[in-house]
Design a protein around this motif. Structure first.
Motif, PDB file in Angstrom:
ATOM      1  N   PRO A  28       0.824  -1.211   0.000  1.00  0.00           N
ATOM      2  CA  PRO A  28       0.000   0.000   0.000  1.00  0.00           C
ATOM      3  C   PRO A  28       0.864   1.269   0.000  1.00  0.00           C
ATOM      4  N   TRP A  29       0.369   2.245  -0.767  1.00  0.00           N
ATOM      5  CA  TRP A  29       1.067   3.545  -0.800  1.00  0.00           C
ATOM      6  C   TRP A  29       0.438   4.426   0.271  1.00  0.00           C
ATOM      7  N   GLN A  30       1.160   4.556   1.355  1.00  0.00           N
ATOM      8  CA  GLN A  30       0.702   5.392   2.466  1.00  0.00           C
ATOM      9  C   GLN A  30       1.840   6.365   2.799  1.00  0.00           C
ATOM     10  N   HIS A  31       1.554   7.638   2.636  1.00  0.00           N
ATOM     11  CA  HIS A  31       2.602   8.629   2.859  1.00  0.00           C
ATOM     12  C   HIS A  31       1.969   9.962   3.247  1.00  0.00           C
ATOM     13  N   GLN A  32       2.711  10.730   4.051  1.00  0.00           N
ATOM     14  CA  GLN A  32       2.240  12.040   4.481  1.00  0.00           C
ATOM     15  C   GLN A  32       3.163  13.117   3.925  1.00  0.00           C
ATOM     16  N   ALA A  33       2.563  14.201   3.428  1.00  0.00           N
ATOM     17  CA  ALA A  33       3.346  15.302   2.867  1.00  0.00           C
ATOM     18  C   ALA A  33       2.544  16.589   2.986  1.00  0.00           C
ATOM     19  N   ARG A  34       3.271  17.682   2.920  1.00  0.00           N
ATOM     20  CA  ARG A  34       2.618  18.994   2.950  1.00  0.00           C
ATOM     21  C   ARG A  34       2.296  19.429   1.523  1.00  0.00           C
ATOM     22  N   MET A  35       1.076  19.938   1.323  1.00  0.00           N
ATOM     23  CA  MET A  35       0.632  20.353   0.000  1.00  0.00           C
ATOM     24  C   MET A  35       0.047  21.757   0.086  1.00  0.00           C
ATOM     25  N   ARG A  36       0.326  22.544  -0.961  1.00  0.00           N
ATOM     26  CA  ARG A  36      -0.070  23.956  -0.956  1.00  0.00           C
ATOM     27  C   ARG A  36      -1.518  24.111  -1.390  1.00  0.00           C
ATOM     28  N   LEU A  37      -2.300  24.769  -0.563  1.00  0.00           N
ATOM     29  CA  LEU A  37      -3.694  25.029  -0.883  1.00  0.00           C
ATOM     30  C   LEU A  37      -3.813  26.248  -1.793  1.00  0.00           C
ATOM     31  N   VAL A  38      -5.028  26.458  -2.295  1.00  0.00           N
ATOM     32  CA  VAL A  38      -5.289  27.625  -3.136  1.00  0.00           C
ATOM     33  C   VAL A  38      -4.948  28.912  -2.401  1.00  0.00           C
ATOM     34  N   SER A  39      -5.145  28.912  -1.078  1.00  0.00           N
ATOM     35  CA  SER A  39      -4.861  30.105  -0.261  1.00  0.00           C
ATOM     36  C   SER A  39      -3.373  30.398  -0.148  1.00  0.00           C
ATOM     37  N   GLY A  40      -2.541  29.435  -0.517  1.00  0.00           N
ATOM     38  CA  GLY A  40      -1.094  29.598  -0.364  1.00  0.00           C
ATOM     39  C   GLY A  40      -0.561  28.923   0.885  1.00  0.00           C
ATOM     40  N   ASP A  41      -1.433  28.557   1.821  1.00  0.00           N
ATOM     41  CA  ASP A  41      -1.008  27.843   3.025  1.00  0.00           C
ATOM     42  C   ASP A  41      -0.726  26.379   2.701  1.00  0.00           C
ATOM     43  N   TYR A  42       0.115  25.780   3.502  1.00  0.00           N
ATOM     44  CA  TYR A  42       0.395  24.351   3.355  1.00  0.00           C
ATOM     45  C   TYR A  42      -0.382  23.577   4.408  1.00  0.00           C
ATOM     46  N   HIS A  43      -0.982  22.489   3.987  1.00  0.00           N
ATOM     47  CA  HIS A  43      -1.637  21.559   4.897  1.00  0.00           C
ATOM     48  C   HIS A  43      -1.008  20.185   4.717  1.00  0.00           C
ATOM     49  N   TRP A  44      -1.039  19.433   5.804  1.00  0.00           N
ATOM     50  CA  TRP A  44      -0.578  18.050   5.713  1.00  0.00           C
ATOM     51  C   TRP A  44      -1.693  17.182   5.098  1.00  0.00           C
ATOM     52  N   PHE A  45      -1.308  16.373   4.100  1.00  0.00           N
ATOM     53  CA  PHE A  45      -2.217  15.405   3.492  1.00  0.00           C
ATOM     54  C   PHE A  45      -1.598  14.027   3.583  1.00  0.00           C
ATOM     55  N   GLU A  46      -2.479  13.028   3.613  1.00  0.00           N
ATOM     56  CA  GLU A  46      -2.014  11.642   3.647  1.00  0.00           C
ATOM     57  C   GLU A  46      -2.617  10.885   2.454  1.00  0.00           C
ATOM     58  N   SER A  47      -1.769  10.197   1.733  1.00  0.00           N
ATOM     59  CA  SER A  47      -2.254   9.333   0.653  1.00  0.00           C
ATOM     60  C   SER A  47      -2.421   7.920   1.214  1.00  0.00           C
ATOM     61  N   ASP A  48      -3.493   7.278   0.820  1.00  0.00           N
ATOM     62  CA  ASP A  48      -3.768   5.914   1.284  1.00  0.00           C
ATOM     63  C   ASP A  48      -4.377   5.160   0.103  1.00  0.00           C
TER      64      ASP A  48
END
Length: 503
Positions: A92-112
Motif C-alpha cells: 500500500p502507498w501510504q505517505h504524508q506530505a505537505r501540500m499547498r492550498l489555493v490560499s497559499g497555506d500548506y496543509h498536511w495530506f495523507e495518501s492511502d
C-alpha cells in the motif's frame, strides 16, 4: 475487472466515480505509473483537487507530474521514494506530505491507496488524499505539551538536586557549590556563559565572583574585577532598576542596543555576547549582586525565561544568605566582640600551622604576649567604659604595627598575643619595642581625660629554648614567663630568652 479508459471512466458506470467522489471527504484518485516508471498520470481524480489545490483534473489525467507542483519542496523527494517503494513491492502507498492550498497555506495530506499490477506491467493505485492538518496540529500540540512537561519536570528535578546539595554541603564549600550551580544551569539552558557578580551597596563597581563557560568559550572573570559601573552609564541605569525595582535585565540583541548604550554595546560585542539575561541576587533582604547568562549566538529565549532564572537567583540568594550567617556565627565563635580581634579558639590552630611549617621548612616565627600595665587601675578609677576604650585603642596600635600574615588575638582581659610569621626572635623584639614606644607616646583620651599608659611584653621565638618539638602551650608558657620578667623589671619593656630589654 472493469477497464479504465483514457478519460478515467469505468465502462458501464460513466457517472459512478464523480458521484462517489462528491460524497467522500478528501480526494479520490486512480493513479497510474508506466512499467518503465517514466510516465505517470491520474486516469481519475475527483473535482475536489480543483477547489483545494487549484489543479485541473484534466491536466492530471494527462500528466501526474502536475501534482508535484503543489507538494512542499522539502517533501518532494519523500513522496517520489514512497511511490517507488510501493510500486516495487506492491505494498500500500501510504505517505504524508505537505501540500499547498489555493490560499497559499500548506496543509498536511495523507495518501492511502492499494496498488494493482496490470497486464502491461504498469501499476494502478486506487485510493484517496485526506487533509490531516487537524490531526497534525493535535500531534504537534501534544508533542509540545510533552516537551514542555519534560522540560518543567527536568527543571524542577534540577532545582531540587541543587537545593539538596546546598543543604548538605560542608562549611566553607560555598564557592564550589555556586560553581556547580552555574555549570548545571548553564548546561540545562544551553547557554555559553553563566556568572555571578557582586555589587557593593554604593553601586560604584561590580566584581565577577563566579563563572562557568561552555567548552571553547573564553573566560572573562579575570578582567571583571572591581569594574567601575560609572563608566557604563546605561548599564548603571539597568543595575539601578534591577536593584530598586527587582526587575530582570534582558538584552535580546546586543546589536540592537540603543545609542546611549554605545560603550556597553562595544564591550559586549568584543566579548562575543549576542544576548543575555541578568536577575538580581539578594542577601539580608538587599540586592547584593546579580546572576546572569550569556548566549554568543542568536537564540530564541523562552517566554518564561526570566521567571525560571529568578528561581535560580532565589536558590543562590538562599545559599549566600546561609553562608553569610555561617560566617557571622564563625566570627562570633573565633573573634572577641569588643575589639574584633581573634580569640584563643582561632589562635591555637594558627600556632599549630606555624609550628608545622617550622618543622618542615624551618620557617621562623615568634610570639609576643602583651599586657597593659596597671589596667585594673583604669577600670577602678575611670570605669569600665574607659577600660573598653583603652582596649580598642591598643588593638588599633597592634594592627597598625603588624602584617596581614601575622596573627593578632586578644588572649584574655588586658592580655594580647601577636604571632609574627616568618620572623625570628631578634626581628620580633624590634617590632615589640616599636609597639611599646608607640603606646608610651600615644594620647589615650577618654571623655576629655588623658590616660597615660604603658605595656609590657614577653617574647618567645620558636626553638629559642632548644626544643625540637614545640607546642602552642609551651610557646605561650615561655612568653608568659618572660612577660612576668618584664613586669618585674619595672614594666614598659619586654623580655626574651636573653632577659629584659628596654629602649
Amino acid at each position: 475487472m472493469s477497464q479504465i479508459d483514457d478519460d478515467g471512466q469505468q465502462s458501464g458506470f460513466p457517472d459512478l466515480f464523480p458521484k462517489l467522489a462528491s460524497g467522500v471527504p478528501g480526494i479520490l484518485f486512480i493513479y497510474q505509473r508506466s512499467a518503465d516508471g517514466l510516465h505517470h498520470r491520474y486516469p481519475f481524480v475527483s473535482d475536489r483537487v480543483r477547489t483545494l489545490f487549484g489543479l485541473e483534473p484534466g491536466d492530471l489525467n494527462r500528466d501526474g507530474q502536475v501534482v508535484f507542483s503543489v507538494v512542499h519542496p522539502e517533501d518532494v523527494a519523500g513522496v517520489a521514494a514512497s511511490i517507488e517503494e510501493s510500486a516495487s513491492k506492491l505494498t500500500p502507498w501510504q505517505h504524508q506530505a505537505r501540500m499547498r492550498l489555493v490560499s497559499g497555506d500548506y496543509h498536511w495530506f495523507e495518501s492511502d491507496s492499494i496498488p494493482e499490477l496490470q497486464a502491461d506491467g504498469s501499476v494502478l493505485w486506487y485510493g484517496q488524499f485526506n487533509d490531516i492538518q487537524a490531526f497534525k496540529d493535535l500531534e504537534f500540540s501534544l508533542r509540545e505539551s510533552e516537551a514542555e512537561f519534560s522540560f518543567q519536570a527536568g527543571f524542577q528535578k534540577l532545582i531540587a538536586r541543587l537545593s539538596s546539595d546546598f543543604i548538605t554541603r560542608g562549611f566553607g564549600d560555598i564557592d564550589q557549590s555556586i560553581n556547580q550551580v552555574l555549570e548545571a544551569i548553564g548546561r540545562f539552558f544551553g547557554v555559553d556563559r553563566a556568572y555571578l557578580y557582586s555589587v557593593p551597596e554604593q553601586r560604584a563597581e561590580m566584581t565577577n565572583t563566579h563563572e562557568w563557560c561552555r567548552e571553547g568559550v573564553e573566560s572573562l572573570i579575570d578582567s571583571q574585577q572591581q569594574v567601575p559601573i560609572d563608566t557604563f552609564a546605561w548599564w548603571h541605569q539597568q543595575i539601578d532598576q534591577m536593584i530598586l525595582a527587582n526587575r530582570p535585565v534582558f538584552i535580546e540583541d546586543v546589536a540592537a542596543l540603543p545609542e546611549e548604550a554605545g560603550p556597553e554595546k562595544a564591550l559586549l560585542t568584543e566579548q562575543g555576547v549576542c544576548s543575555m539575561f541578568c536577575v538580581p541576587v539578594r542577601t539580608r533582604g538587599m540586592v547584593s549582586g546579580f546572576f546572569g547568562v550569556d548566549s554568543l549566538s542568536p537564540r530564541e529565549w523562552r517566554t518564561d525565561q526570566a521567571d525560571l532564572l529568578i528561581i535560580v537567583s532565589g536558590l543562590l540568594s538562599g545559599a549566600l544568605e546561609r553562608h553569610r550567617l555561617e560566617e557571622e556565627l564563625l566570627n562570633q565563635s573565633i573573634r572577641d566582640p569588643l575589639t574584633g580581634l581573634h580569640n584563643r579558639r582561632y589562635l591555637y590552630p594558627r600556632l599549630d600551622e606555624m609550628i608545622a611549617l617550622w618543622s618542615r621548612e624551618r620557617q621562623p616565627f615568634a610570639l609576643a604576649l602583651f599586657d597593659i600595665d596597671h589596667f585594673k587601675l583604669v577600670n577602678d578609677t575611670l570605669g569600665h567604659l574607659a577600660g573598653d576604650y583603652v582596649l580598642r585603642e591598643f588593638t588599633g596600635i597592634l594592627l597598625e604595627h603588624t602584617r596581614a600574615t601575622d596573627v593578632v588575638a586578644r588572649f584574655g582581659g588586658e592580655e594580647f598575643v601577636v604571632a609574627f610569621s616568618a620572623t625570628d626572635g631578634e626581628a620580633a623584639g624590634a617590632l615589640v619595642n616599636r609597639i611599646i614606644a608607640k603606646v608610651r607616646s600615644y594620647d589615650f583620651v577618654f571623655e576629655e581625660q588623658c590616660i597615660p599608659l604603658t605595656v609590657s611584653a614577653g617574647v618567645a621565638a620558636v626553638g629559642d629554648d632548644g626544643s625540637t618539638n614545640p607546642a602552642p602551650e609551651s610557646l605561650l608558657g615561655a612568653a608568659d614567663h618572660r612577660l612576668y620578667i618584664a613586669k618585674s623589671a619595672g614594666r614598659d619593656c619586654f623580655a626574651n630568652a636573653s632577659g629584659p630589654s628596654r629602649l
